[in-house]
Every structure is written in C-alpha cells, then in structure tokens.
Design a protein around this motif. Structure first.
Motif, mmCIF file in Angstrom:
data_model
loop_
_atom_site.group_PDB
_atom_site.id
_atom_site.type_symbol
_atom_site.label_atom_id
_atom_site.label_comp_id
_atom_site.label_asym_id
_atom_site.label_seq_id
_atom_site.Cartn_x
_atom_site.Cartn_y
_atom_site.Cartn_z
ATOM 1 N N MET A 111 0.850 -1.181 0.000
ATOM 2 C CA MET A 111 0.000 0.000 0.000
ATOM 3 C C MET A 111 0.891 1.238 0.000
ATOM 4 S SD MET A 111 -2.862 1.117 2.761
ATOM 5 C CE MET A 111 -2.593 2.638 3.583
ATOM 6 N N ILE A 112 0.535 2.179 -0.832
ATOM 7 C CA ILE A 112 1.244 3.458 -0.872
ATOM 8 C C ILE A 112 0.336 4.544 -0.309
ATOM 9 C CG2 ILE A 112 2.158 5.268 -2.382
ATOM 10 C CD1 ILE A 112 3.310 3.107 -4.152
ATOM 11 N N VAL A 113 0.899 5.327 0.607
ATOM 12 C CA VAL A 113 0.255 6.531 1.119
ATOM 13 C C VAL A 113 1.146 7.673 0.665
ATOM 14 C CG1 VAL A 113 -0.422 7.832 3.163
ATOM 15 C CG2 VAL A 113 -0.670 5.332 3.131
ATOM 16 N N TYR A 114 0.568 8.636 -0.013
ATOM 17 C CA TYR A 114 1.320 9.765 -0.567
ATOM 18 C C TYR A 114 0.982 11.023 0.226
ATOM 19 C CZ TYR A 114 2.421 13.459 -3.950
ATOM 20 O OH TYR A 114 2.905 14.580 -4.564
ATOM 21 N N ILE A 115 2.032 11.701 0.702
ATOM 22 C CA ILE A 115 1.849 12.933 1.462
ATOM 23 C C ILE A 115 2.665 14.035 0.797
ATOM 24 C CG2 ILE A 115 2.169 14.086 3.681
ATOM 25 C CD1 ILE A 115 1.986 11.299 5.002
ATOM 26 N N SER A 116 1.975 15.094 0.389
ATOM 27 C CA SER A 116 2.677 16.216 -0.247
ATOM 28 C C SER A 116 2.316 17.516 0.457
ATOM 29 C CB SER A 116 2.329 16.297 -1.738
ATOM 30 O OG SER A 116 0.973 16.647 -1.918
ATOM 31 N N GLU B 253 13.052 12.631 -19.339
ATOM 32 C CA GLU B 253 12.355 11.401 -19.722
ATOM 33 C C GLU B 253 12.974 10.170 -19.083
ATOM 34 O OE1 GLU B 253 11.994 11.326 -23.979
ATOM 35 O OE2 GLU B 253 10.925 13.242 -23.997
ATOM 36 N N ARG B 254 14.297 10.072 -19.095
ATOM 37 C CA ARG B 254 14.979 8.923 -18.488
ATOM 38 C C ARG B 254 14.800 8.935 -16.975
ATOM 39 N NH1 ARG B 254 20.750 9.497 -20.228
ATOM 40 N NH2 ARG B 254 21.080 7.668 -18.950
ATOM 41 N N THR B 255 14.880 10.119 -16.377
ATOM 42 C CA THR B 255 14.710 10.225 -14.926
ATOM 43 C C THR B 255 13.306 9.806 -14.524
ATOM 44 O OG1 THR B 255 16.316 12.037 -14.835
ATOM 45 C CG2 THR B 255 14.839 11.788 -12.952
ATOM 46 N N LEU B 256 12.307 10.320 -15.230
ATOM 47 C CA LEU B 256 10.927 9.988 -14.883
ATOM 48 C C LEU B 256 10.663 8.496 -15.077
ATOM 49 C CD1 LEU B 256 8.241 11.095 -13.878
ATOM 50 C CD2 LEU B 256 7.638 11.609 -16.262
ATOM 51 N N ALA B 257 11.197 7.914 -16.142
ATOM 52 C CA ALA B 257 11.019 6.467 -16.372
ATOM 53 C C ALA B 257 11.658 5.663 -15.235
ATOM 54 C CB ALA B 257 11.627 6.068 -17.715
ATOM 55 N N ALA B 258 12.844 6.059 -14.795
ATOM 56 C CA ALA B 258 13.523 5.354 -13.706
ATOM 57 C C ALA B 258 12.733 5.499 -12.407
ATOM 58 C CB ALA B 258 14.944 5.890 -13.532
ATOM 59 N N PHE B 259 12.221 6.694 -12.158
ATOM 60 C CA PHE B 259 11.438 6.926 -10.949
ATOM 61 C C PHE B 259 10.164 6.084 -10.967
ATOM 62 C CE2 PHE B 259 8.096 9.189 -8.642
ATOM 63 C CZ PHE B 259 8.660 9.203 -7.380
ATOM 64 N N LYS B 260 9.446 6.086 -12.098
ATOM 65 C CA LYS B 260 8.226 5.286 -12.196
ATOM 66 C C LYS B 260 8.525 3.805 -11.986
ATOM 67 C CE LYS B 260 5.471 8.247 -15.240
ATOM 68 N NZ LYS B 260 4.872 8.351 -16.600
ATOM 69 N N ALA B 261 9.656 3.334 -12.500
ATOM 70 C CA ALA B 261 10.037 1.928 -12.310
ATOM 71 C C ALA B 261 10.268 1.641 -10.828
ATOM 72 C CB ALA B 261 11.293 1.604 -13.128
ATOM 73 N N GLU B 262 10.847 2.591 -10.103
ATOM 74 C CA GLU B 262 11.048 2.386 -8.665
ATOM 75 C C GLU B 262 9.713 2.360 -7.919
ATOM 76 O OE1 GLU B 262 14.218 3.900 -6.382
ATOM 77 O OE2 GLU B 262 15.422 4.416 -8.132
ATOM 78 N N ILE B 263 8.798 3.236 -8.290
ATOM 79 C CA ILE B 263 7.469 3.221 -7.656
ATOM 80 C C ILE B 263 6.769 1.898 -7.955
ATOM 81 C CG2 ILE B 263 5.170 4.297 -7.626
ATOM 82 C CD1 ILE B 263 7.386 5.890 -6.131
ATOM 83 N N ASP B 264 6.855 1.459 -9.204
ATOM 84 C CA ASP B 264 6.255 0.167 -9.570
ATOM 85 C C ASP B 264 6.900 -0.971 -8.774
ATOM 86 O OD1 ASP B 264 4.683 1.586 -11.344
ATOM 87 O OD2 ASP B 264 5.830 0.981 -13.122
ATOM 88 N N GLY B 265 8.212 -0.875 -8.533
ATOM 89 C CA GLY B 265 8.910 -1.866 -7.715
ATOM 90 C C GLY B 265 8.394 -1.881 -6.292
ATOM 91 N N LEU B 266 8.129 -0.703 -5.745
ATOM 92 C CA LEU B 266 7.552 -0.634 -4.392
ATOM 93 C C LEU B 266 6.167 -1.258 -4.365
ATOM 94 C CD1 LEU B 266 8.528 2.976 -3.249
ATOM 95 C CD2 LEU B 266 9.367 0.818 -2.293
ATOM 96 N N MET B 267 5.390 -1.000 -5.410
ATOM 97 C CA MET B 267 4.028 -1.535 -5.462
ATOM 98 C C MET B 267 4.020 -3.063 -5.523
ATOM 99 S SD MET B 267 2.062 1.201 -7.855
ATOM 100 C CE MET B 267 0.608 0.181 -7.800
ATOM 101 N N ALA B 268 5.091 -3.649 -6.007
ATOM 102 C CA ALA B 268 5.177 -5.108 -6.086
ATOM 103 C C ALA B 268 5.524 -5.738 -4.740
ATOM 104 C CB ALA B 268 6.223 -5.500 -7.133
ATOM 105 N N LEU B 269 5.924 -4.919 -3.762
ATOM 106 C CA LEU B 269 6.289 -5.415 -2.440
ATOM 107 C C LEU B 269 5.099 -5.354 -1.492
ATOM 108 C CD1 LEU B 269 9.654 -3.486 -1.864
ATOM 109 C CD2 LEU B 269 9.385 -5.858 -2.643
ATOM 110 N N GLU B 270 5.052 -6.306 -0.564
ATOM 111 C CA GLU B 270 4.101 -6.223 0.539
ATOM 112 C C GLU B 270 4.642 -5.181 1.511
ATOM 113 O OE1 GLU B 270 1.151 -7.832 1.009
ATOM 114 O OE2 GLU B 270 1.404 -8.652 -0.998
#
Length: 170
Positions: free
Chosen positions: A1-6, A96-113
């Motif tokens: 679960m992701i909780v986002y605080i901005s 573009e490369r930075t955003l793609a890498a960041f999105k991949a890390e978020i997706d990696g977090l989403m794959a974790l319990e």
C-alpha cells in the motif's frame, strides 16, 4: 500500500508521516533519500535522526529504494524531491529517463508487501523557476508527484500542519 503525502516546505509532512507510521507499527523504517551536501544539511539530518526514536530503523538510499530491506514493513520514504534529484543527476538532467527510472522504482515498491508512506514537496506552487534547469526540474517533480498520487491508496496534502485528504482508502 502506498500513502502519498505532499505539501510545501515546513507544512508538517514528515511529522505527520512519522505519526502515521507509528500508529501501525512499533518498529517502522525511515528511508532518507538525501545526500549530505554541506555542513548545514548535515546538521539538519542529525536533528531529524535525534527527533526519531530508537524504534526507527534508518536506511539512507538515494535510489533503488525498492531493493532495500523494506518488504513487509511500514516505511516512511522522505522525500521524492531529493530522490528525484539523485536520479536527475545520474541521468544527466534528462527528464524522460529520470521519470522512467522513478516510475520503475514506484512500480517496484508496489510489487512489495508493506505500507510505504511517500513524502513529496509541491514545488510547482510557488514562484516560477528563474532558470531552464529549475523549470525542467519543476516539471519533472510535478509529473513524478502525479504518478505517485495515481498509484497511492491514500493521498494527503499538508497545509500549515493540517492534513487534507485528497484520496482516502476505504
């Protein structure tokens, strides 16, 4: 679960995130994404460490956060702005490369319990950046924030120490 605080600077994001983590875990993890660039920042980091209690496990990671030992834990990740800065520098300021890498890390977090409380700054709400690099980073930050918020089960905007729920889990 992701909780986002901005929110803006000194809006209460970190304190709120830490309180939230402690409500659901007696042994949360704090992932600091900052690199210490100067003495002033080193003092800030030391103060933050002192303010957290002994119950916290601290991890310093500027990238590859999803590869850290955080599975099945309650984790505060502080913060996207510094995390993006690290990636932006490593990808030679290529949005573009930075955003793609960041999105991949978020997706990696989403794959974790686990519960991942991700803190970010809303830097695009202030004065228009004076430099091209500043404008590029502001755009990058905005797109990264939108991505995390879209994936989060909860999204909270902090103003003057008060939380405003933008998205709430059931």
């Amino acid at each position: 679960m992701i909780v986002y605080i901005s929110g803006g600077a000194r809006s209460g994001k970190s304190g709120f995130a830490q309180e939230m983590a402690l409500k659901v875990s007696s042994a949360p993890v704090y992932v600091a994404t900052a690199k210490v660039w100067d003495e002033d920042f080193a003092a800030r980091v030391a103060r933050h460490k002192r303010e957290r209690g002994a119950e916290w496990t601290s991890i310093e990671a500027g990238a590859d956060i999803h590869l850290q030992p955080i599975k099945n834990r309650v984790v505060v990740i502080d913060c996207v702005t510094l995390w993006l800065t690290n990636l932006f520098i490593s990808y030679d300021e290529d949005i573009e490369r930075t955003l793609a890498a960041f999105k991949a890390e978020i997706d990696g977090l989403m794959a974790l319990e686990g519960t991942f409380i991700i803190i970010s700054n809303e830097i695009g709400m202030g004065v228009h950046a004076a430099t091209e690099l500043g404008r590029k980073f502001t755009d990058l930050q905005g797109w990264a924030n939108q991505y995390v918020a879209s994936k989060a089960e909860e999204a909270i905007f902090m103003v003057s120490g008060l939380p405003l729920w933008l998205k709430k889990s059931n």
